[in-house]
Design an enzyme around this catalytic site. Structure first.
Site, PDB file in Angstrom:
ATOM      1  N   SER A   6       0.662  -1.174  -0.071  1.00  0.00           N
ATOM      2  CA  SER A   6      -0.089   0.114  -0.016  1.00  0.00           C
ATOM      3  C   SER A   6       0.875   1.331  -0.146  1.00  0.00           C
ATOM      4  O   SER A   6       1.544   1.486  -0.702  1.00  0.00           O
ATOM      5  CB  SER A   6      -1.087  -0.201   1.165  1.00  0.00           C
ATOM      6  OG  SER A   6      -1.783   1.130   1.039  1.00  0.00           O
ATOM      7  N   HIS A  37      -8.433   0.958  -0.321  1.00  0.00           N
ATOM      8  CA  HIS A  37      -8.587  -0.110  -1.291  1.00  0.00           C
ATOM      9  C   HIS A  37      -9.812  -0.597  -1.531  1.00  0.00           C
ATOM     10  O   HIS A  37      -9.895  -1.625  -2.041  1.00  0.00           O
ATOM     11  CB  HIS A  37      -7.472  -1.086  -0.898  1.00  0.00           C
ATOM     12  CG  HIS A  37      -5.970  -1.163  -0.534  1.00  0.00           C
ATOM     13  ND1 HIS A  37      -5.107  -0.589  -1.546  1.00  0.00           N
ATOM     14  CD2 HIS A  37      -5.437  -0.488   0.431  1.00  0.00           C
ATOM     15  CE1 HIS A  37      -4.232  -0.112  -1.232  1.00  0.00           C
ATOM     16  NE2 HIS A  37      -3.999   0.168   0.108  1.00  0.00           N
TER      17      HIS A  37
END
Length: 321
Positions: free
Chosen positions: A90, A194
């Site tokens: 991430s 996400h």
């Protein structure tokens, strides 16, 4: 002798005081922290003395974890340990872009500050959360997610998938998990990352990358694995922009990334940043490889000793073969 991968951790691994002794003892780390402080004043104080609650806010978490992550890479490279490939989880993907040469260190930090702000704003529009679900059958979990209108987003390692969604739906989802007696862990993040709730952040990041010349991307100097595809970034600039901007609203295919790295010859994984989460994912995904994690001076000294010692031993074995 196989290849070495540097891995960079993401949100949820932060804690007050992270990278403190690296900042105090490694010149390269100290110098770059000074550059970052000039870009975003107050970041070092937040890292070293911020409260858990302060560090949980996305606009603070990401710049601080970025510095803790890149501190590990700067320390390793100062000791002559360099990666053959890189990947970041991430937020960590932006650090990997810096280490690979796709962005300068300073521009990567500026970019992550923008990223943090966009994601913070998106998360304030819809209250959300994330949980890591342990040991549940993938198909069964996906059906449960669909039923509760939440999203399976991060495929961390065998037996662990992170689910993201709007808090009112996540509350129902957690109750379903409890009924099913499925173990889960609430993540220390401030939004439903996400997931489709981050589309606004994706659009704004794409705009920054296409219109703001300060974030000009370059071809990476070594394989840089993308969260969205689990494959190395392409050379095409427009494709790079799409991968980097869409990353915040798409799944992280971490398990697949680690498997692809191993197939490509990586046998040493060094996690840079706070905690040991990524090291655990490697252990459960790719057995039999060398795993190190670097978060402070003690672990840095340990890696310097063991990395070169094991490498020398491997070379001796090869010379006698």
């Amino acid at each position: 002798m196989g290849k070495t991968a540097f891995l960079f951790s993401g949100q949820g691994s932060q804690y007050p005081g992270m990278a403190k002794d690296l900042y105090e003892n490694v010149k390269e780390v100290h110098d770059f922290f000074g550059v970052a402080e000039a870009i975003r004043p107050g970041t070092i104080i937040q890292m070293l003395k911020g409260t858990d609650e302060e560090l949980k806010r996305t606009e603070n978490t990401q710049p601080c974890v970025f510095l803790a992550d890149i501190a590990g890479a700067l320390a390793l490279e100062s000791a002559g340990i360099h990666p053959d490939v890189v990947a970041g989880f991430s937020l960590g993907e932006v650090v990997a872009m810096a280490v690979s040469g796709a962005l300068s260190n300073a521009n990567a930090f500026k970019f992550v500050c923008k990223r943090a702000g966009f994601m913070q704003n998106a998360s304030e529009k819809v209250e959300g959360s994330m949980v890591a679900v342990m040991g549940m059958d993938k198909e069964k979990l996906q059906k449960l997610c669909q039923k509760n209108k939440v999203y399976p987003v991060n495929y961390n390692c065998p037996g662990q998938i992170v689910v993201s969604g709007e808090e009112k739906n996540m509350e129902k989802f957690r109750k379903n998990l409890e009924t099913e007696k499925v173990r889960f862990i609430q993540l220390k993040v401030g939004g439903s990352f996400h997931s489709p709730y981050m589309k606004e952040a994706t659009d704004l990041l794409r705009q920054e990358l296409t219109e703001n010349k300060a974030f000009e991307l370059s071809q990476s100097k070594l394989p840089l694995y993308a969260n969205k595809t689990a494959m190395p970034y392409p050379d095409d600039k427009n494709e790079m922009i799409e991968l980097l901007s869409e990353q915040v609203s798409n799944s992280v295919k971490w398990e697949e990334t680690l498997l692809n790295m191993a197939k490509d010859g990586v046998d040493t994984f060094i996690e840079c940043g706070p905690g040991k989460t990524l090291s655990g994912f490697v252990k459960r995904t790719v057995p039999g490889v060398r795993i190190f994690n670097l978060s402070d001076m003690e672990s840095f000294e340990k890696i310097k000793n063991e990395y070169f010692e094991q490498t020398e031993n491997e070379e001796k074995v090869l010379s006698y073969a």
